[in-house]
Write a protein that holds these residues in place. Sequence first.
Motif, PDB file in Angstrom:
ATOM      1  N   ILE A 192       4.253  21.327  -3.901  1.00  0.00           N
ATOM      2  CA  ILE A 192       5.289  20.629  -4.674  1.00  0.00           C
ATOM      3  C   ILE A 192       6.530  20.425  -3.817  1.00  0.00           C
ATOM      4  CG2 ILE A 192       6.894  20.858  -6.624  1.00  0.00           C
ATOM      5  CD1 ILE A 192       4.636  22.292  -8.132  1.00  0.00           C
ATOM      6  N   GLN A 193       6.916  21.489  -3.080  1.00  0.00           N
ATOM      7  CA  GLN A 193       8.093  21.372  -2.205  1.00  0.00           C
ATOM      8  C   GLN A 193       7.897  20.319  -1.127  1.00  0.00           C
ATOM      9  OE1 GLN A 193       8.387  25.453  -0.951  1.00  0.00           O
ATOM     10  NE2 GLN A 193       9.786  26.022  -2.631  1.00  0.00           N
ATOM     11  N   LYS A 194       6.683  20.267  -0.558  1.00  0.00           N
ATOM     12  CA  LYS A 194       6.393  19.248   0.457  1.00  0.00           C
ATOM     13  C   LYS A 194       6.493  17.842  -0.121  1.00  0.00           C
ATOM     14  CE  LYS A 194       3.354  22.083   3.333  1.00  0.00           C
ATOM     15  NZ  LYS A 194       1.936  22.293   3.782  1.00  0.00           N
ATOM     16  N   MET A 195       5.983  17.663  -1.343  1.00  0.00           N
ATOM     17  CA  MET A 195       6.050  16.344  -1.975  1.00  0.00           C
ATOM     18  C   MET A 195       7.495  15.934  -2.238  1.00  0.00           C
ATOM     19  SD  MET A 195       2.866  15.904  -4.654  1.00  0.00           S
ATOM     20  CE  MET A 195       2.899  17.530  -5.365  1.00  0.00           C
ATOM     21  N   MET A 196       8.320  16.891  -2.632  1.00  0.00           N
ATOM     22  CA  MET A 196       9.719  16.573  -2.919  1.00  0.00           C
ATOM     23  C   MET A 196      10.496  16.237  -1.643  1.00  0.00           C
ATOM     24  SD  MET A 196      10.605  19.375  -5.904  1.00  0.00           S
ATOM     25  CE  MET A 196      12.246  18.730  -6.185  1.00  0.00           C
ATOM     26  N   GLN A 197      10.048  16.787  -0.497  1.00  0.00           N
ATOM     27  CA  GLN A 197      10.743  16.549   0.770  1.00  0.00           C
ATOM     28  C   GLN A 197      10.105  15.408   1.577  1.00  0.00           C
ATOM     29  OE1 GLN A 197      10.524  20.378   2.653  1.00  0.00           O
ATOM     30  NE2 GLN A 197      11.877  21.362   1.154  1.00  0.00           N
ATOM     31  N   ARG A 198       9.143  14.710   0.977  1.00  0.00           N
ATOM     32  CA  ARG A 198       8.405  13.667   1.697  1.00  0.00           C
ATOM     33  C   ARG A 198       9.334  12.516   2.117  1.00  0.00           C
ATOM     34  NH1 ARG A 198       8.420  12.644  -3.475  1.00  0.00           N
ATOM     35  NH2 ARG A 198       8.379  10.513  -4.283  1.00  0.00           N
ATOM     36  N   GLU A 199       8.897  11.803   3.125  1.00  0.00           N
ATOM     37  CA  GLU A 199       9.630  10.605   3.557  1.00  0.00           C
ATOM     38  C   GLU A 199       9.181   9.432   2.698  1.00  0.00           C
ATOM     39  OE1 GLU A 199      10.187   7.886   7.584  1.00  0.00           O
ATOM     40  OE2 GLU A 199       9.577   9.992   7.772  1.00  0.00           O
ATOM     41  N   LYS A 200      10.110   8.866   1.966  1.00  0.00           N
ATOM     42  CA  LYS A 200       9.764   7.787   1.039  1.00  0.00           C
ATOM     43  C   LYS A 200       9.852   6.428   1.737  1.00  0.00           C
ATOM     44  CE  LYS A 200      11.817  10.442  -2.743  1.00  0.00           C
ATOM     45  NZ  LYS A 200      12.332  11.505  -1.876  1.00  0.00           N
ATOM     46  N   PRO A 201       8.953   5.503   1.385  1.00  0.00           N
ATOM     47  CA  PRO A 201       9.022   4.164   1.995  1.00  0.00           C
ATOM     48  C   PRO A 201      10.282   3.431   1.560  1.00  0.00           C
ATOM     49  CG  PRO A 201       7.425   4.188   0.201  1.00  0.00           C
ATOM     50  CD  PRO A 201       7.845   5.605   0.421  1.00  0.00           C
ATOM     51  N   GLU A 202      10.970   2.846   2.528  1.00  0.00           N
ATOM     52  CA  GLU A 202      12.178   2.090   2.210  1.00  0.00           C
ATOM     53  C   GLU A 202      11.803   0.721   1.682  1.00  0.00           C
ATOM     54  OE1 GLU A 202      15.163   1.768   5.153  1.00  0.00           O
ATOM     55  OE2 GLU A 202      15.101   3.886   5.686  1.00  0.00           O
ATOM     56  N   GLU A 203      12.484   0.315   0.622  1.00  0.00           N
ATOM     57  CA  GLU A 203      12.256  -1.026   0.099  1.00  0.00           C
ATOM     58  C   GLU A 203      12.789  -2.054   1.079  1.00  0.00           C
ATOM     59  OE1 GLU A 203      13.580  -1.787  -3.819  1.00  0.00           O
ATOM     60  OE2 GLU A 203      12.747   0.061  -4.649  1.00  0.00           O
ATOM     61  N   SER A 232       0.833  -1.204   0.000  1.00  0.00           N
ATOM     62  CA  SER A 232       0.000   0.000   0.000  1.00  0.00           C
ATOM     63  C   SER A 232       0.869   1.256   0.000  1.00  0.00           C
ATOM     64  CB  SER A 232      -0.941   0.001   1.207  1.00  0.00           C
ATOM     65  OG  SER A 232      -0.230   0.212   2.410  1.00  0.00           O
ATOM     66  N   LEU A 233       1.991   1.207   0.742  1.00  0.00           N
ATOM     67  CA  LEU A 233       2.931   2.334   0.751  1.00  0.00           C
ATOM     68  C   LEU A 233       3.539   2.548  -0.631  1.00  0.00           C
ATOM     69  CD1 LEU A 233       4.911   1.878   4.116  1.00  0.00           C
ATOM     70  CD2 LEU A 233       3.079   3.519   3.618  1.00  0.00           C
ATOM     71  N   VAL A 234       3.907   1.433  -1.279  1.00  0.00           N
ATOM     72  CA  VAL A 234       4.503   1.519  -2.620  1.00  0.00           C
ATOM     73  C   VAL A 234       3.495   2.087  -3.613  1.00  0.00           C
ATOM     74  CG1 VAL A 234       5.417   0.163  -4.540  1.00  0.00           C
ATOM     75  CG2 VAL A 234       6.152  -0.342  -2.204  1.00  0.00           C
ATOM     76  N   ALA A 235       2.231   1.624  -3.517  1.00  0.00           N
ATOM     77  CA  ALA A 235       1.189   2.118  -4.425  1.00  0.00           C
ATOM     78  C   ALA A 235       0.958   3.611  -4.222  1.00  0.00           C
ATOM     79  CB  ALA A 235      -0.110   1.341  -4.206  1.00  0.00           C
ATOM     80  N   ASN A 236       0.937   4.028  -2.958  1.00  0.00           N
ATOM     81  CA  ASN A 236       0.745   5.459  -2.666  1.00  0.00           C
ATOM     82  C   ASN A 236       1.931   6.283  -3.166  1.00  0.00           C
ATOM     83  OD1 ASN A 236      -0.789   7.602  -1.185  1.00  0.00           O
ATOM     84  ND2 ASN A 236       1.141   7.723  -0.042  1.00  0.00           N
ATOM     85  N   GLU A 237       3.139   5.740  -3.035  1.00  0.00           N
ATOM     86  CA  GLU A 237       4.334   6.419  -3.522  1.00  0.00           C
ATOM     87  C   GLU A 237       4.272   6.607  -5.034  1.00  0.00           C
ATOM     88  OE1 GLU A 237       8.175   8.152  -3.741  1.00  0.00           O
ATOM     89  OE2 GLU A 237       6.692   7.948  -2.145  1.00  0.00           O
ATOM     90  N   GLU A 238       3.748   5.607  -5.742  1.00  0.00           N
ATOM     91  CA  GLU A 238       3.608   5.727  -7.206  1.00  0.00           C
ATOM     92  C   GLU A 238       2.627   6.841  -7.563  1.00  0.00           C
ATOM     93  OE1 GLU A 238       5.104   4.373  -9.865  1.00  0.00           O
ATOM     94  OE2 GLU A 238       6.537   3.581  -8.417  1.00  0.00           O
ATOM     95  N   ARG A 239       1.522   6.944  -6.799  1.00  0.00           N
ATOM     96  CA  ARG A 239       0.543   8.003  -7.061  1.00  0.00           C
ATOM     97  C   ARG A 239       1.172   9.386  -6.834  1.00  0.00           C
ATOM     98  NH1 ARG A 239      -3.071   4.271  -4.637  1.00  0.00           N
ATOM     99  NH2 ARG A 239      -2.743   5.168  -2.569  1.00  0.00           N
ATOM    100  N   VAL A 240       1.966   9.508  -5.745  1.00  0.00           N
ATOM    101  CA  VAL A 240       2.616  10.786  -5.448  1.00  0.00           C
ATOM    102  C   VAL A 240       3.596  11.150  -6.560  1.00  0.00           C
ATOM    103  CG1 VAL A 240       4.180  11.980  -3.872  1.00  0.00           C
ATOM    104  CG2 VAL A 240       2.331  10.578  -2.958  1.00  0.00           C
ATOM    105  N   ARG A 241       4.352  10.163  -7.049  1.00  0.00           N
ATOM    106  CA  ARG A 241       5.322  10.426  -8.126  1.00  0.00           C
ATOM    107  C   ARG A 241       4.615  10.907  -9.394  1.00  0.00           C
ATOM    108  NH1 ARG A 241       9.367   5.150  -7.657  1.00  0.00           N
ATOM    109  NH2 ARG A 241      10.438   5.811  -5.745  1.00  0.00           N
ATOM    110  N   THR A 242       3.463  10.304  -9.712  1.00  0.00           N
ATOM    111  CA  THR A 242       2.699  10.700 -10.899  1.00  0.00           C
ATOM    112  C   THR A 242       2.244  12.150 -10.787  1.00  0.00           C
ATOM    113  OG1 THR A 242       1.917   8.430 -11.225  1.00  0.00           O
ATOM    114  CG2 THR A 242       0.670  10.177 -12.311  1.00  0.00           C
TER     115      THR A 242
END
Length: 621
Positions: free
Chosen positions: A283-294, A246-256
Amino acid sequence: MANIVSVSGVTCIKAERVLFKDISFGVESGEKVALIGVNGCGKSTLLKIIAGLEEPESGTVAINKSAAVAFLSQIPEINPDETIADHIFSGNDEKLNLIKRYEIACSGFGTEDAAELAEKIDTLNVRSYESEIKSILTRLGISDLTLRMGELSGGMVKKVALAQCIVKDSGLLLLDEPTNHLDINTIVWLEDYLRETKKAVIMVTHDRYFLDSVCSSIYEIEGSDLFHYKGCYDYYLEKKSEYFHSLVANEERVRTILRRELAWLARGPRARATKSKDRIENIQKMMQREKPEEEKNIELSIVGKRLGKKILEMKDISFDWNGETIIKDFSFAFKKDTRLGIIGNNGSGKTTFLDILTGRLQSKSGEYDLGINTEFSYFDQVSRELPADMRLIDFVRSKGENIILADGSKLSAAQMLERFLFEPSIHYTRIEELSGGEKRRLYLVAILMNNPNFIVLDEPTNDLDIKTLSVLEDFLSSFVGPIVVVSHDRYFLDRTVDTLLIFKGNGIIESFVGKASEWIETNRRNRQGEQKKAAKPKDEPVKPRTLQADAPKLTYSQRIRLAELEKLIPETEEKIAEIEEKMANYEENKGNMAELSAKYSELKSKYDSMFEEYIELSEKE
C-alpha cells in the motif's frame, strides 16, 4: 548492418537540471533519425555529446572507427575574416585541401596552376568527389569562394556552414535545426540530398514535412528519458497517444486497488501478521508511486483588442537600400480575415517588409494608413526585446499582469508561463540561462500578453519545438484578426495562411492564393513545362577548353559535370518512360504499384534536379 554510433548509459545534468538520465541507443550506417522534444530538454546537448564537443556526467559514446563525424551547429560559429573557401574546406583532409586549391585556381585567384592541380585530382582518384562538392556548392548558391564570412547574410552563413558539414568525407551527419534560416527551395533540395545520401543522419528539426520526408525513425527526449518510435511523424503521434492512454488506464487500475486496500487498512488489520505487513508495505509503495503526468494543453485562445473598420492600407509602397530596389509599388488592404504568408530567398526583403508593415521602418514612398485601433504584436527573428539579466516572471509581468481568454477568464503571468511549459521552479531564473528555444517560447508568451489584434511573425518556427508549434498553429487558426507570417516551414504555412506573397528580388512581389505545398507543386510543374520546351541536350561531346588563370565561365570540374549530365539526362528520361509504361498497365503490375510509384517519384526528383543543374551550367558556358 553495423552501428555507426552507439550511445550507452549517458546522463547529462546542466544547472542542476537532469536533461536525460542513463539513455542508450544506436544508429546504423545509412539510417536517418530525428531527435525531438520540448525546448530545453537537451536535444542540442545530446548532439554535441555525440560529436565529442561536450562530456556527459556518465556513460559512453562509441563511433565506428571507419566513419568520420560532421556536425552542423544550430548557430554556426565563424571567423569573420575567413573566406568561404577557408571555412568550407577547413581541417587537415588532404582531398578537401586539394579541391580547395583547385577551385581557387579555377576562379582566377591564387598562384597555383589549375591544370596541374586537375592532374593531381585525377591521380588521387577524387574527381567524382570534387564533382559532388561542386554540385553541392552550386545548388546552395555558393559561387564566389573568396568572399569573407563577415560579409555574408545570416542565411548565406547557414548555407556555407551546411556546405562545410555535408562536403566532409564522413559517415555520420549531426544536424541541429538544418532548415533554420534557409529558403524553401534550398530546403526542398536538402530534403532530397539527405534522403538519397548513404551517410547516417541524426538531426534535430521542427519541420514536420522535412522530418517525414527524410527520417524513418524518431527519438524523443521526455522527462529525462528517451523514447523510440520506428516510423514517420504521424506514426509517432499515434503511438505516443496509445502509450499515454495505456498509462492512464493502468493508473486507474492502481487507484481502484488502492481504494480497496485503504478501506482494508482502515478496518485495523493485525499489524504483526506477516501477510498484513507485506500488504501494508505494498500500500505504501502504491501511494508513493510515480504518477503519469497529463499532457499539458497550452491554451492560447485569447480576446484581442477590438479592431476598427480600417485596419491597415498600404498603397504604392516602395523601398530601396544602397541603390538596390527591395520593394516596388506594393499595395494591399488588410482585412480582419487576412491570412498572409511570405516566402522568398534570403535577402529578398521579407524582414524589411515586416518592419515597414509594423511601422519600425518608413518606406521611401507610398501611402501607409494605419487604423486607430490596430495594435501589432511582432514576433521578430532575434527576440530583440529580451533583457538577459531579467527574470522570466518579471519580464512577462512587464508586458501585462493578466491575459483575458476567450471564455472571459483571466490568466496571471505565472499561469501563462506554466501554460507554455515553464515550470514554477524556473520562473525566477534569469533569461540569459535559458536555451535558445526557451527564449523564443518566452518571447511568444510576452507578445501574447499584449492581447494583440494584428499578429506579425518573422520565422516563428526557428528554435521552437514541435509541440509549441502545434499549439501556435491551433491558436492562429482561431485568432480573430489579420495574420502575416514569414516562414520557410511548409507545414506551418499550410496550417496558418491561405494566400502567399512570393518575394522574387529586385522589388518584384508575386501573389498566390492557396497553400505553400500547392505553390511548390505548381512551381515544379511550371518548371517541368519550361524544361520540355527547352532544347534537349546534344549528344555531341563537349569540346575541351584550355584552363586559363583569368576565371573562365565554366571551371574544369563544371565542364566535366556538364558532360556527365548530357549522358545522364537522356538515360533518366528512358527509365521514367519505362516506369510510366508499367504504371499504365495496372492489371499486370498492380502488385508492384507502390514500389513503382516510389521509384517514379525518386527518378522524377533526380531528373528535375539534374535538368536544373544542366540549365544553370549551360547558361554559363
